[in-house]
Design an enzyme around this catalytic site. Structure first.
Site, PDB file in Angstrom:
ATOM      1  N   CYS A   4      -4.771  29.088 106.407  1.00  0.00           N
ATOM      2  CA  CYS A   4      -5.132  28.892 108.014  1.00  0.00           C
ATOM      3  C   CYS A   4      -5.898  27.385 108.277  1.00  0.00           C
ATOM      4  O   CYS A   4      -6.325  26.783 107.251  1.00  0.00           O
ATOM      5  CB  CYS A   4      -5.860  30.036 108.569  1.00  0.00           C
ATOM      6  SG  CYS A   4      -7.508  30.563 108.028  1.00  0.00           S
ATOM      7  N   CYS A  11      -1.559  27.590 111.049  1.00  0.00           N
ATOM      8  CA  CYS A  11      -1.858  26.365 110.548  1.00  0.00           C
ATOM      9  C   CYS A  11      -0.823  25.402 111.195  1.00  0.00           C
ATOM     10  O   CYS A  11      -0.805  23.849 110.988  1.00  0.00           O
ATOM     11  CB  CYS A  11      -2.186  25.972 109.316  1.00  0.00           C
ATOM     12  SG  CYS A  11      -0.837  26.107 108.081  1.00  0.00           S
ATOM     13  N   CYS A  43       1.158  22.376 107.232  1.00  0.00           N
ATOM     14  CA  CYS A  43       1.161  22.958 105.849  1.00  0.00           C
ATOM     15  C   CYS A  43       2.467  22.309 105.559  1.00  0.00           C
ATOM     16  O   CYS A  43       3.763  22.276 105.933  1.00  0.00           O
ATOM     17  CB  CYS A  43       1.563  24.370 106.186  1.00  0.00           C
ATOM     18  SG  CYS A  43       0.128  25.357 106.569  1.00  0.00           S
TER      19      CYS A  43
END
Length: 137
Positions: free
Chosen positions: A11, A85, A89
């Site tokens: 996250c 996120c 990522c």
């Protein structure tokens, strides 16, 4: 190289959702699963309300520390679970990606964090079943 599955929870701040998920998976799987968590912009510390919510169900996050997301952590994981996120990522071929849309516990009272914790627990139990790992409770 380990033959046990590895899971990375990501996250933004690695201070709430991903820490709770990692704590739950570690608690339920024992050493049957390698568990990692990280944040794209890690906070200074874990959300104290998340720590309290987890303490209520017998999981201690007091020593947990937010960690930065690294390419190595993603490469070393079989399953990467993102929690808000977005595009930060890294994506690698051959990895299984799941996006768990969950309310962010940041700045929320414990009454709002408990349902997030409970939903994470439900999803972690489903993940364990998908990985073929029996909970070690």
């Amino acid at each position: 190289m380990s033959d046990k599955p590895s899971v990375l929870f990501v996250c933004v701040h690695n201070a709430g959702r991903s820490q709770m998920a990692a704590g739950l998976l570690t608690h339920l799987a024992g050493d049957a699963v390698e568990v990692r968590s990280a944040g794209s912009v890690p906070a200074e510390s874990v959300n104290p309300v998340a720590v309290e919510a987890m303490r209520e169900i017998g999981i201690d996050l007091t020593t947990a520390q937010p960690k930065p997301l690294t390419v190595d952590a993603v490469e070393a994981s079989d399953v990467v679970i993102t929690m808000g996120c977005g595009d930060t990522c890294p994506v690698f071929p051959g990895k299984r990606y799941l996006d768990w849309e969950l309310d962010d516990p940041a700045g929320q009272p414990i009454e709002r964090v408990r349902p997030v914790r409970d939903e994470i627990a439900r999803r972690v139990e489903t993940l364990l079943a998908e990985l073929g790992v029996s909970p070690s409770r």
